[in-house]
Scaffold this motif. Sequence first.
Motif, PDB file in Angstrom:
ATOM      1  N   LYS A 223       0.829  -1.201   0.000  1.00 57.51           N
ATOM      2  CA  LYS A 223       0.000   0.000   0.000  1.00 57.51           C
ATOM      3  C   LYS A 223       0.871   1.262   0.000  1.00 57.51           C
ATOM      4  CE  LYS A 223      -3.851   2.235   2.403  1.00 57.51           C
ATOM      5  NZ  LYS A 223      -3.261   3.578   2.318  1.00 57.51           N
ATOM      6  N   GLU A 224       1.949   1.279   0.800  1.00 57.56           N
ATOM      7  CA  GLU A 224       2.848   2.427   0.848  1.00 57.56           C
ATOM      8  C   GLU A 224       3.513   2.645  -0.507  1.00 57.56           C
ATOM      9  OE1 GLU A 224       5.498   1.357   3.965  1.00 57.56           O
ATOM     10  OE2 GLU A 224       4.129   1.939   5.577  1.00 57.56           O
ATOM     11  N   LEU A 226       2.290   1.672  -3.483  1.00 57.37           N
ATOM     12  CA  LEU A 226       1.294   2.099  -4.450  1.00 57.37           C
ATOM     13  C   LEU A 226       0.866   3.545  -4.226  1.00 57.37           C
ATOM     14  CD1 LEU A 226      -0.303   0.983  -6.842  1.00 57.37           C
ATOM     15  CD2 LEU A 226      -2.085   0.290  -5.251  1.00 57.37           C
ATOM     16  N   ASP A 227       0.778   3.975  -2.972  1.00 62.64           N
ATOM     17  CA  ASP A 227       0.371   5.356  -2.660  1.00 62.64           C
ATOM     18  C   ASP A 227       1.350   6.371  -3.245  1.00 62.64           C
ATOM     19  OD1 ASP A 227      -1.888   4.586  -1.320  1.00 62.64           O
ATOM     20  OD2 ASP A 227      -1.009   4.738   0.693  1.00 62.64           O
ATOM     21  N   LYS A 230       0.667   7.144  -7.300  1.00 62.66           N
ATOM     22  CA  LYS A 230      -0.677   7.539  -7.725  1.00 62.66           C
ATOM     23  C   LYS A 230      -0.676   8.375  -8.997  1.00 62.66           C
ATOM     24  CE  LYS A 230      -3.023   7.380  -3.248  1.00 62.66           C
ATOM     25  NZ  LYS A 230      -3.720   8.175  -2.187  1.00 62.66           N
ATOM     26  N   LYS A 237      -2.865  -2.120  -9.147  1.00 60.89           N
ATOM     27  CA  LYS A 237      -2.902  -3.240  -8.206  1.00 60.89           C
ATOM     28  C   LYS A 237      -3.891  -4.280  -8.726  1.00 60.89           C
ATOM     29  CE  LYS A 237      -3.775  -4.462  -3.363  1.00 60.89           C
ATOM     30  NZ  LYS A 237      -4.243  -3.973  -2.035  1.00 60.89           N
ATOM     31  N   ARG A 240      -4.275  -8.634  -4.204  1.00 60.17           N
ATOM     32  CA  ARG A 240      -3.850  -8.157  -2.883  1.00 60.17           C
ATOM     33  C   ARG A 240      -2.339  -8.241  -2.691  1.00 60.17           C
ATOM     34  NH1 ARG A 240      -3.146 -12.184   1.090  1.00 60.17           N
ATOM     35  NH2 ARG A 240      -3.448 -14.301   0.305  1.00 60.17           N
TER      36      ARG A 240
END
Length: 291
Positions: A223-224, A226-227, A230, A237, A240
């Motif tokens: 998640k970090e 991918l953030d 942006k 993604k 999971r």
Amino acid sequence: MEIKAYLKQPYPFYYKELKRVLLLLCFLAIASFTFTYLFEPFVVNVKEHKIDYIWIMVFHSVLPIPIAFIYFFLLNKSIKNIENWTLGKEFLHLAVLLFLIGIASFLIRDFIYTNPDNWSFRYLWEEIRNTFLVGILLLIIILPLNLQRLINKHSNDLKKISISKQYFNDLNANTQIVTSIKEENFNLNIQTFIYAKVDGNYLEIFYDDSSGYEKKLKRLALKEFLDQLKSYPFIFKTHRSYVVNLNAIESVSGNAQGYALYLKDYPQRTIPVSRSKIKEFNQVYTSLKKN
């Protein structure tokens, strides 16, 4: 060989949501009771019954619920990569489950029947056999039908988009990725980035290079990662545990789990697109093709 290849086909792992599993087990118990009550598929000797036959049917219908729930709970704990789940593994685990239910049915015979031979091998075999006779519908009919249904559905979804090579040139091809440890911050070359995969507490990041590909291991949550990307709409993604550069897609096929992405110059691995991500993938990929 054909049977072996068939059993190796990807199949959805349905047992992550235990509440849904419990509801399904209750539905199957009701269906089993109804089938047994209406058709009486097994020979019944009423003289041996300690309790009314209808309660015996209730016991045999409800007994699989706690056994299956505990089995799937433990299975959830032991399975780490559900994308590796196959039709063969589904067959195997359901067969083991039916075997356990058959043994449990044998162990409760003394509570139900007055027969002095309750603890004989004959009745052990009979309970296991009867359990498999009831469950064989699931093993040899429902599973293959569901496999084909999912393959057809995802293949039809895939026909709605056309896959072609994409090229998104970005002036800022390098971006700095910040980690929890300042010394481990690194620059990511978007042009050569292929995909990233979760590996425990680490992230495996794959790049394209002249020798084929290069892999780096970073202590970073997906998640970090991918953030911080942006601003690049083609970094997507798919699952999971996976993030992929849509530029790297060579082709896509449909299977029971969703899509399988084949990457340019990287035949060693396919990247899964989970069923829950198919609609979003289609939308994102189609919108990028128009730009």
